[in-house]
Design a protein around this motif. Sequence first.
Motif, PDB file in Angstrom:
ATOM      1  N   SER A  56       0.639  -1.219   0.115  1.00 59.04           N
ATOM      2  CA  SER A  56      -0.057   0.002  -0.044  1.00 59.04           C
ATOM      3  C   SER A  56       0.824   1.310   0.113  1.00 59.04           C
ATOM      4  CB  SER A  56      -0.960   0.205   1.101  1.00 59.04           C
ATOM      5  OG  SER A  56      -1.963  -0.897   0.955  1.00 59.04           O
ATOM      6  N   HIS A  57       1.955   1.334   0.948  1.00 58.00           N
ATOM      7  CA  HIS A  57       2.485   2.542   0.931  1.00 58.00           C
ATOM      8  C   HIS A  57       3.528   2.835  -0.261  1.00 58.00           C
ATOM      9  CE1 HIS A  57       5.721  -0.179   2.027  1.00 58.00           C
ATOM     10  NE2 HIS A  57       6.608   0.456   1.790  1.00 58.00           N
ATOM     11  N   ILE A  58       3.853   1.693  -0.921  1.00 58.56           N
ATOM     12  CA  ILE A  58       4.305   1.681  -2.278  1.00 58.56           C
ATOM     13  C   ILE A  58       3.597   2.328  -3.304  1.00 58.56           C
ATOM     14  CG2 ILE A  58       5.697   0.873  -4.166  1.00 58.56           C
ATOM     15  CD1 ILE A  58       6.856  -1.109  -1.800  1.00 58.56           C
ATOM     16  N   ALA A  59       2.246   1.822  -3.445  1.00 64.92           N
ATOM     17  CA  ALA A  59       1.364   2.176  -4.387  1.00 64.92           C
ATOM     18  C   ALA A  59       0.900   3.688  -4.193  1.00 64.92           C
ATOM     19  CB  ALA A  59       0.260   0.986  -4.368  1.00 64.92           C
ATOM     20  N   ALA A  60       0.696   4.293  -2.837  1.00 70.45           N
ATOM     21  CA  ALA A  60       0.470   5.469  -2.710  1.00 70.45           C
ATOM     22  C   ALA A  60       1.594   6.339  -3.227  1.00 70.45           C
ATOM     23  CB  ALA A  60      -0.091   5.573  -1.245  1.00 70.45           C
ATOM     24  N   ALA A  61       2.644   6.099  -2.851  1.00 73.31           N
ATOM     25  CA  ALA A  61       3.820   7.035  -3.215  1.00 73.31           C
ATOM     26  C   ALA A  61       3.893   7.126  -4.777  1.00 73.31           C
ATOM     27  CB  ALA A  61       5.112   6.494  -2.671  1.00 73.31           C
ATOM     28  N   VAL A  62       3.859   6.308  -5.458  1.00 73.31           N
ATOM     29  CA  VAL A  62       4.016   6.097  -7.061  1.00 73.31           C
ATOM     30  C   VAL A  62       2.749   6.979  -7.345  1.00 73.31           C
ATOM     31  CG1 VAL A  62       3.549   4.581  -8.939  1.00 73.31           C
ATOM     32  CG2 VAL A  62       5.095   3.893  -7.262  1.00 73.31           C
ATOM     33  N   SER A  63       1.653   6.846  -6.796  1.00 73.74           N
ATOM     34  CA  SER A  63       0.297   7.517  -7.442  1.00 73.74           C
ATOM     35  C   SER A  63       0.695   9.139  -7.080  1.00 73.74           C
ATOM     36  CB  SER A  63      -0.808   7.141  -6.607  1.00 73.74           C
ATOM     37  OG  SER A  63      -1.841   7.784  -7.055  1.00 73.74           O
ATOM     38  N   LEU A  64       1.270   9.512  -6.112  1.00 72.19           N
ATOM     39  CA  LEU A  64       1.523  10.750  -5.580  1.00 72.19           C
ATOM     40  C   LEU A  64       2.555  11.474  -6.696  1.00 72.19           C
ATOM     41  CD1 LEU A  64       1.055  13.182  -3.780  1.00 72.19           C
ATOM     42  CD2 LEU A  64       2.845  12.198  -2.281  1.00 72.19           C
ATOM     43  N   LEU A  65       3.669  10.573  -6.960  1.00 74.25           N
ATOM     44  CA  LEU A  65       4.715  10.798  -7.902  1.00 74.25           C
ATOM     45  C   LEU A  65       3.935  11.188  -9.203  1.00 74.25           C
ATOM     46  CD1 LEU A  65       7.562   8.829  -6.906  1.00 74.25           C
ATOM     47  CD2 LEU A  65       7.313  11.403  -6.660  1.00 74.25           C
ATOM     48  N   LEU A  66       2.973  10.484  -9.655  1.00 73.53           N
ATOM     49  CA  LEU A  66       2.534  10.365 -10.886  1.00 73.53           C
ATOM     50  C   LEU A  66       1.528  11.714 -11.243  1.00 73.53           C
ATOM     51  CD1 LEU A  66       1.793   6.804 -11.789  1.00 73.53           C
ATOM     52  CD2 LEU A  66       3.470   8.228 -12.788  1.00 73.53           C
ATOM     53  N   ARG A  67       1.051  12.091 -10.235  1.00 71.03           N
ATOM     54  CA  ARG A  67       0.175  13.159  -9.863  1.00 71.03           C
ATOM     55  C   ARG A  67       0.946  14.680 -10.118  1.00 71.03           C
ATOM     56  NH1 ARG A  67      -3.978  11.186  -5.674  1.00 71.03           N
ATOM     57  NH2 ARG A  67      -4.975   9.543  -6.901  1.00 71.03           N
ATOM     58  N   GLU A  68       2.281  14.538  -9.740  1.00 76.70           N
ATOM     59  CA  GLU A  68       3.057  15.709  -9.578  1.00 76.70           C
ATOM     60  C   GLU A  68       3.421  16.124 -11.025  1.00 76.70           C
ATOM     61  OE1 GLU A  68       6.181  15.253  -6.863  1.00 76.70           O
ATOM     62  OE2 GLU A  68       4.788  15.362  -5.192  1.00 76.70           O
TER      63      GLU A  68
END
Length: 68
Positions: A56-68
């Motif tokens: 979960s924490h990896i998926a959330a971090a990747v999602s955040l990076l993709l939104r930037e």
Amino acid sequence: MARLMKSKVWAAREFAPGSEPSPGTIKKWVEEGVIAGRIIGRTTYVFDTEKAGVESHIAAAVSLLLRE
């Protein structure tokens, strides 16, 4: 910000047709913290940032990076 989606919709997105886990399995994963989500009443929801097989924490971090 992550949004909740019904577990059935999440399973259809993450798994090949006919390979989706049962609703009970997804509920158990949410209860055990395998995937991030919420159980509201009798309905299980999964955060849209969750990816099957990814912590979960990896998926959330990747999602955040993709939104930037």
